[in-house]
Motif scaffolding. Sequence first.
Motif, PDB file in Angstrom:
ATOM      1  N   GLY A  67      46.955  32.807  36.104  1.00 34.71           N
ATOM      2  CA  GLY A  67      45.726  33.363  34.799  1.00 34.71           C
ATOM      3  C   GLY A  67      45.487  34.726  34.813  1.00 34.71           C
ATOM      4  N   LYS A  68      46.150  35.435  35.570  1.00 35.68           N
ATOM      5  CA  LYS A  68      45.695  36.801  36.658  1.00 35.68           C
ATOM      6  C   LYS A  68      47.097  37.164  35.386  1.00 35.68           C
ATOM      7  N   SER A  69      46.743  38.253  34.483  1.00 29.45           N
ATOM      8  CA  SER A  69      48.373  39.306  33.602  1.00 29.45           C
ATOM      9  C   SER A  69      48.753  39.636  35.256  1.00 29.45           C
ATOM     10  N   VAL A  70      49.810  40.114  34.962  1.00 32.90           N
ATOM     11  CA  VAL A  70      50.935  40.490  35.451  1.00 32.90           C
ATOM     12  C   VAL A  70      51.495  41.979  35.114  1.00 32.90           C
ATOM     13  N   ARG A  71      51.749  42.722  35.355  1.00 29.92           N
ATOM     14  CA  ARG A  71      51.556  44.044  34.229  1.00 29.92           C
ATOM     15  C   ARG A  71      52.772  44.794  35.634  1.00 29.92           C
ATOM     16  N   SER A  72      52.506  44.346  36.759  1.00 27.40           N
ATOM     17  CA  SER A  72      53.404  45.242  37.524  1.00 27.40           C
ATOM     18  C   SER A  72      53.858  44.920  39.252  1.00 27.40           C
ATOM     19  N   SER A  73      54.472  45.572  40.231  1.00 26.90           N
ATOM     20  CA  SER A  73      54.226  44.800  41.484  1.00 26.90           C
ATOM     21  C   SER A  73      53.001  45.083  41.569  1.00 26.90           C
ATOM     22  N   ALA A  74      52.835  45.540  41.621  1.00 29.43           N
ATOM     23  CA  ALA A  74      51.361  46.276  42.818  1.00 29.43           C
ATOM     24  C   ALA A  74      50.107  44.697  42.115  1.00 29.43           C
ATOM     25  N   ASP A  75      50.770  44.138  40.540  1.00 29.19           N
ATOM     26  CA  ASP A  75      49.703  43.526  39.749  1.00 29.19           C
ATOM     27  C   ASP A  75      50.358  42.002  40.684  1.00 29.19           C
ATOM     28  N   LEU A  76      51.015  41.801  40.498  1.00 27.21           N
ATOM     29  CA  LEU A  76      52.021  40.322  41.382  1.00 27.21           C
ATOM     30  C   LEU A  76      51.559  40.230  43.038  1.00 27.21           C
ATOM     31  N   PHE A  77      51.328  41.243  43.877  1.00 29.69           N
ATOM     32  CA  PHE A  77      50.931  41.395  44.896  1.00 29.69           C
ATOM     33  C   PHE A  77      49.831  40.479  45.274  1.00 29.69           C
ATOM     34  N   SER A  78      48.859  41.634  43.892  1.00 28.01           N
ATOM     35  CA  SER A  78      47.277  41.595  44.296  1.00 28.01           C
ATOM     36  C   SER A  78      47.333  39.890  44.245  1.00 28.01           C
ATOM     37  N   ALA A  79      47.598  39.353  42.814  1.00 29.77           N
ATOM     38  CA  ALA A  79      47.224  37.525  42.710  1.00 29.77           C
ATOM     39  C   ALA A  79      47.933  37.136  43.350  1.00 29.77           C
ATOM     40  N   LEU A  80      49.212  37.736  43.823  1.00 32.44           N
ATOM     41  CA  LEU A  80      49.542  36.340  45.527  1.00 32.44           C
ATOM     42  C   LEU A  80      48.327  36.151  46.413  1.00 32.44           C
ATOM     43  N   ASP A  81      48.183  38.027  46.713  1.00 35.71           N
ATOM     44  CA  ASP A  81      47.668  38.009  48.142  1.00 35.71           C
ATOM     45  C   ASP A  81      45.835  36.960  48.026  1.00 35.71           C
ATOM     46  N   ALA A  82      45.506  37.022  46.772  1.00 33.75           N
ATOM     47  CA  ALA A  82      44.274  35.733  46.412  1.00 33.75           C
ATOM     48  C   ALA A  82      44.929  33.546  46.689  1.00 33.75           C
ATOM     49  N   HIS A  83      46.390  34.069  47.447  1.00 34.58           N
ATOM     50  CA  HIS A  83      46.476  32.478  47.904  1.00 34.58           C
ATOM     51  C   HIS A  83      47.184  32.558  49.107  1.00 34.58           C
TER      52      HIS A  83
END
Length: 117
Positions: A67-83
């Motif tokens: 459910g979190k938007s991923v516009r860049s690799s930084a967004d992806l890493f941030s979303a992954l770090d929540a898991h």
Amino acid sequence: MGTARPSRPTLGVTLAPPQVLAALGQEGVLVLEVPPGSPGVAAGLRHTHRDIFGDVILGDVIVGLDGKSVRSSADLFSALDAHRAGDRVRLDILRDGRATSLTVVLGERGVAGMLEE
């Protein structure tokens, strides 16, 4: 005694440089490679490759994680770090221009055979 480091979650895929999608005017993160045995291959992620004519066929473009938007690799890493490694997450992707979702069981970063995103 040392403290155990928390495991960092990974999709186990190689990401394309951001310039590739930027040149196409598209946001998200392009999957370049999906190594055998990785969480990405188990989920059915498609990699970027060349067809028999030598034309580049883009792989899946990751545009969201749980459910979190991923516009860049930084967004992806941030979303992954929540898991955590072992978590099941929903990955929103664009495949051949169409939006779809996959379920991925996250792997552990640094485990043999896993590539860092």
